[in-house]
Design a protein around this motif. Sequence first.
Motif, mmCIF file in Angstrom:
data_model
loop_
_atom_site.group_PDB
_atom_site.id
_atom_site.type_symbol
_atom_site.label_atom_id
_atom_site.label_comp_id
_atom_site.label_asym_id
_atom_site.label_seq_id
_atom_site.Cartn_x
_atom_site.Cartn_y
_atom_site.Cartn_z
ATOM 1 N N THR A 144 -17.777 2.055 -13.423
ATOM 2 C CA THR A 144 -17.397 0.928 -12.222
ATOM 3 C C THR A 144 -17.132 1.833 -10.849
ATOM 4 O O THR A 144 -16.755 2.963 -10.744
ATOM 5 C CB THR A 144 -16.347 0.137 -12.534
ATOM 6 N N TRP A 146 -15.441 1.600 -6.659
ATOM 7 C CA TRP A 146 -14.069 1.518 -6.276
ATOM 8 C C TRP A 146 -14.232 0.042 -5.051
ATOM 9 O O TRP A 146 -13.148 -0.321 -4.937
ATOM 10 C CB TRP A 146 -13.604 2.607 -5.367
ATOM 11 N N ASN A 147 -15.063 -0.293 -4.875
ATOM 12 C CA ASN A 147 -15.077 -1.565 -3.966
ATOM 13 C C ASN A 147 -14.586 -2.504 -4.002
ATOM 14 O O ASN A 147 -13.780 -3.297 -3.092
ATOM 15 C CB ASN A 147 -16.704 -1.900 -3.332
ATOM 16 N N GLN A 152 -15.022 -5.632 -10.573
ATOM 17 C CA GLN A 152 -16.081 -4.798 -11.335
ATOM 18 C C GLN A 152 -15.759 -4.442 -12.769
ATOM 19 O O GLN A 152 -16.714 -4.405 -13.776
ATOM 20 C CB GLN A 152 -16.442 -3.344 -10.445
ATOM 21 N N LYS A 170 -14.832 4.059 -17.542
ATOM 22 C CA LYS A 170 -14.640 5.148 -16.564
ATOM 23 C C LYS A 170 -14.609 4.449 -15.083
ATOM 24 O O LYS A 170 -15.648 4.245 -14.776
ATOM 25 C CB LYS A 170 -15.710 6.217 -16.792
ATOM 26 N N GLU A 173 -12.888 7.263 -9.100
ATOM 27 C CA GLU A 173 -12.007 8.022 -8.907
ATOM 28 C C GLU A 173 -10.992 7.645 -7.743
ATOM 29 O O GLU A 173 -9.871 8.161 -7.672
ATOM 30 C CB GLU A 173 -12.392 9.599 -8.829
ATOM 31 N N GLY A 203 -17.160 11.362 -11.560
ATOM 32 C CA GLY A 203 -18.187 10.924 -12.085
ATOM 33 C C GLY A 203 -19.060 11.779 -12.838
ATOM 34 O O GLY A 203 -19.505 11.591 -13.940
ATOM 35 N N PHE A 221 -23.466 0.122 -15.515
ATOM 36 C CA PHE A 221 -23.058 0.861 -14.571
ATOM 37 C C PHE A 221 -23.147 0.015 -13.294
ATOM 38 O O PHE A 221 -24.234 -0.713 -13.020
ATOM 39 C CB PHE A 221 -24.204 2.114 -14.413
ATOM 40 N N GLY A 223 -22.807 0.704 -9.099
ATOM 41 C CA GLY A 223 -22.482 1.867 -8.096
ATOM 42 C C GLY A 223 -23.874 2.066 -7.372
ATOM 43 O O GLY A 223 -24.718 1.274 -7.164
ATOM 44 N N SER A 224 -23.883 3.364 -6.931
ATOM 45 C CA SER A 224 -25.088 3.891 -5.908
ATOM 46 C C SER A 224 -26.443 3.805 -6.585
ATOM 47 O O SER A 224 -26.415 4.255 -7.839
ATOM 48 C CB SER A 224 -24.936 4.957 -5.308
ATOM 49 N N GLU A 245 -26.377 -2.176 -11.607
ATOM 50 C CA GLU A 245 -25.800 -3.037 -10.501
ATOM 51 C C GLU A 245 -25.892 -1.869 -9.186
ATOM 52 O O GLU A 245 -24.923 -1.188 -9.423
ATOM 53 C CB GLU A 245 -24.688 -4.008 -10.642
ATOM 54 N N LEU A 246 -26.861 -2.091 -8.504
ATOM 55 C CA LEU A 246 -26.920 -1.067 -7.564
ATOM 56 C C LEU A 246 -26.756 -1.554 -6.170
ATOM 57 O O LEU A 246 -25.982 -2.448 -5.694
ATOM 58 C CB LEU A 246 -28.095 -0.283 -7.621
ATOM 59 N N CYS A 279 -21.515 -4.605 -1.783
ATOM 60 C CA CYS A 279 -22.811 -4.380 -2.164
ATOM 61 C C CYS A 279 -23.835 -5.524 -1.764
ATOM 62 O O CYS A 279 -24.805 -5.404 -1.204
ATOM 63 C CB CYS A 279 -23.135 -4.151 -3.450
ATOM 64 N N GLU A 369 -28.548 1.450 2.963
ATOM 65 C CA GLU A 369 -27.182 0.829 2.969
ATOM 66 C C GLU A 369 -26.073 1.659 3.619
ATOM 67 O O GLU A 369 -25.904 3.044 3.271
ATOM 68 C CB GLU A 369 -26.940 0.883 1.481
HETATM 69 P P1 NAD Z 1 -21.125 5.892 -7.002
HETATM 70 O O1 NAD Z 1 -22.510 5.647 -7.530
HETATM 71 O O2 NAD Z 1 -20.941 7.192 -6.288
HETATM 72 O O3 NAD Z 1 -20.001 5.975 -8.175
HETATM 73 C C1 NAD Z 1 -19.853 4.713 -9.023
HETATM 74 C C2 NAD Z 1 -19.245 5.076 -10.289
HETATM 75 O O4 NAD Z 1 -20.137 6.098 -10.899
HETATM 76 C C3 NAD Z 1 -17.914 5.812 -10.158
HETATM 77 O O5 NAD Z 1 -17.187 5.609 -11.423
HETATM 78 C C4 NAD Z 1 -18.566 7.398 -10.290
HETATM 79 O O6 NAD Z 1 -17.374 8.070 -10.611
HETATM 80 C C5 NAD Z 1 -19.374 7.254 -11.202
HETATM 81 N N1 NAD Z 1 -20.422 8.683 -11.117
HETATM 82 C C6 NAD Z 1 -20.716 9.265 -10.108
HETATM 83 N N2 NAD Z 1 -21.555 10.314 -10.485
HETATM 84 C C7 NAD Z 1 -21.775 9.989 -11.658
HETATM 85 C C8 NAD Z 1 -22.785 10.667 -12.673
HETATM 86 N N3 NAD Z 1 -23.504 11.633 -12.470
HETATM 87 N N4 NAD Z 1 -22.866 10.200 -14.032
HETATM 88 C C9 NAD Z 1 -22.152 9.025 -14.512
HETATM 89 N N5 NAD Z 1 -21.204 8.596 -13.562
HETATM 90 C C10 NAD Z 1 -21.178 8.895 -12.305
HETATM 91 O O7 NAD Z 1 -20.855 4.572 -5.811
HETATM 92 P P2 NAD Z 1 -19.483 4.326 -5.212
HETATM 93 O O8 NAD Z 1 -19.683 4.945 -3.924
HETATM 94 O O9 NAD Z 1 -18.363 4.373 -5.968
HETATM 95 O O10 NAD Z 1 -19.810 2.826 -4.765
HETATM 96 C C11 NAD Z 1 -20.526 2.219 -3.870
HETATM 97 C C12 NAD Z 1 -22.161 2.102 -4.437
HETATM 98 O O11 NAD Z 1 -22.091 0.910 -5.218
HETATM 99 C C13 NAD Z 1 -22.927 1.338 -3.354
HETATM 100 O O12 NAD Z 1 -24.118 1.808 -3.291
HETATM 101 C C14 NAD Z 1 -22.928 -0.278 -3.744
HETATM 102 O O13 NAD Z 1 -23.818 -0.994 -3.135
HETATM 103 C C15 NAD Z 1 -22.806 -0.105 -5.143
HETATM 104 N N6 NAD Z 1 -22.390 -1.363 -5.788
HETATM 105 C C16 NAD Z 1 -23.280 -2.339 -6.223
HETATM 106 C C17 NAD Z 1 -22.760 -3.337 -6.905
HETATM 107 C C18 NAD Z 1 -23.748 -4.371 -7.479
HETATM 108 O O14 NAD Z 1 -23.319 -5.280 -8.063
HETATM 109 N N7 NAD Z 1 -25.149 -4.337 -7.446
HETATM 110 C C19 NAD Z 1 -21.604 -3.787 -6.519
HETATM 111 C C20 NAD Z 1 -20.696 -2.767 -5.978
HETATM 112 C C21 NAD Z 1 -21.055 -1.704 -5.553
#
Ligand code: NAD
Length: 462
Positions: A144, A146-147, A152, A170, A173, A203, A221, A223-224, A245-246, A279, A369
């Motif tokens: 998940t 942090w936002n 999440q 997980k 951080e 991550g 997952f 995140g980005s 969910e990106l 997001c 974004e």
């Molecule tokens: P991020 O992808 O950097 O990190 C998200 C999670 O993935 C964290 O727990 C991180 O530690 C982990 N991670 C990082 N690298 C990894 C790897 N190589 N393998 C496995 N896990 C890893 O994203 P972020 O900066 O924490 O969050 C912001 C992003 O999340 C934005 O792009 C946002 O749009 C997206 N987001 C999407 C939604 C949705 O529902 N679509 C919701 C919230 C945030």
Amino acid sequence: MKAHDGMYIDGAWRPAAGRDTIDVVNPADEQVIGQVPAGTVEDVDAAVRAARAAFPGWAATAPAERAARLTALRDVLAARKDEIAETVTAELGSPLAFSQTVHAGVPVLVAGSYAELAATYAFEEKVGNSTVYQEPVGVVGAITPWNYPLHQIVAKVAPALAAGCTVVLKPAEDTPLTAQLFAEAVAEAGVPAGVFNLVTGLGPVAGQALAEHPDVDLVSFTGSTAVGRRIGATAGAAVKRVALELGGKSANVILPSADLAKAVNVGVANVMSNSGQTCSAWTRMLVPAARYDEAVELAATAAAKYGDRIGPVVNAKQQARVRGYIEKGVAEGARIVAGGPESPREQGYFVSPTVFADVTPQMTIAQEEIFGPVLTILRYEDEEDALRIANGTVYGLAGAVWAGEESEAVAFARRLDTGQVDINGGRFNPLAPFGGYKQSGVGRELGTHGLSEYLQTKSLQF
Ligand code: NAD
């Protein structure tokens, strides 16, 4: 703020395998407020083994019992709402009132919705001469961001537990203290040992170990898009289920018949809330050419009222990233009408609420974004032009449409390549499926759609 120095594995806080730690920083004053262990491959493996061992028992539990545990979890989250809000404010920086209503409030609703669904969902149905069973997928690896630190987590763990899956989480951080608080709540709710496990860590280390673990059946997952793409590739190679969910770059389409002032004011509030780190934020406002100047003035006035009341962004890296985008917007010819790249405070990772006018669809700030309090305003000539611009990014997570008549807005929304659209300011619905078209993701969260992500289907013929 209490920080555990271990991992929550198999129903207890256990010492981490390694010695490395992660500092948790308050982004409002840059002070370290705690430390959590940085999990290793060994920690992840121990957590996955605990989840695997607990799976058969939890999967066989009657749905009514799973519902009872989720009801208890909802009640603990509700009872500890103030502590949750304070923790989120301390590690994410959002204003306390927003933490109370949204960061602490929404997870109570979502946990409650899954308590109800666990009790009422048809896990079994007759189809002709067959009985079709919805069975839990198995061990879930949940990763998940942090936002919305607690939302999440709950949007993954609650449906997974309702389905009969066991989980290793997980969390991000930057916001591990909220995740530790959630683990305490799970324990208090009487969820059996091993059903939910928490590994804090980086991550590329703990996250990657979880995504690659051969005994994880589904990786969920959020995140980005960059990391999501890697996780999808890893899961694909292992022929493993994955939910992603990106990112997003959602459009707020204001049709000529709309109440312009309302649409602009709600639109600005949407982008500025949570310091733009949402997001689904409507970061591209699309306005008819004839009303463009009026909309820009309204938006600039609305944004200026926020000042630094929106709170900081999560960390120094994010602050630098957002300010870099603002500078890029200027360099590519957009016009700042509120805010700008200068930080409004000397201390803390603050970014001024910023509004750009004269933005064209191909500019970087209209395509990528930003994940900060930055609104771009684009003009369109007619409805077809608006549709082209709205659909003209790689993303398709959310959006908004405003019109004099609801039916007009609905007709336009049906042509958007996006997963969720608010009509004339429609309210958040915790039961509505949430997720993206195109590169915004794979799968849906919340409600029955969210539950079915954690189920697989078996049919018996008679
Ligand atoms: P991020 O992808 O950097 O990190 C998200 C999670 O993935 C964290 O727990 C991180 O530690 C982990 N991670 C990082 N690298 C990894 C790897 N190589 N393998 C496995 N896990 C890893 O994203 P972020 O900066 O924490 O969050 C912001 C992003 O999340 C934005 O792009 C946002 O749009 C997206 N987001 C999407 C939604 C949705 O529902 N679509 C919701 C919230 C945030």
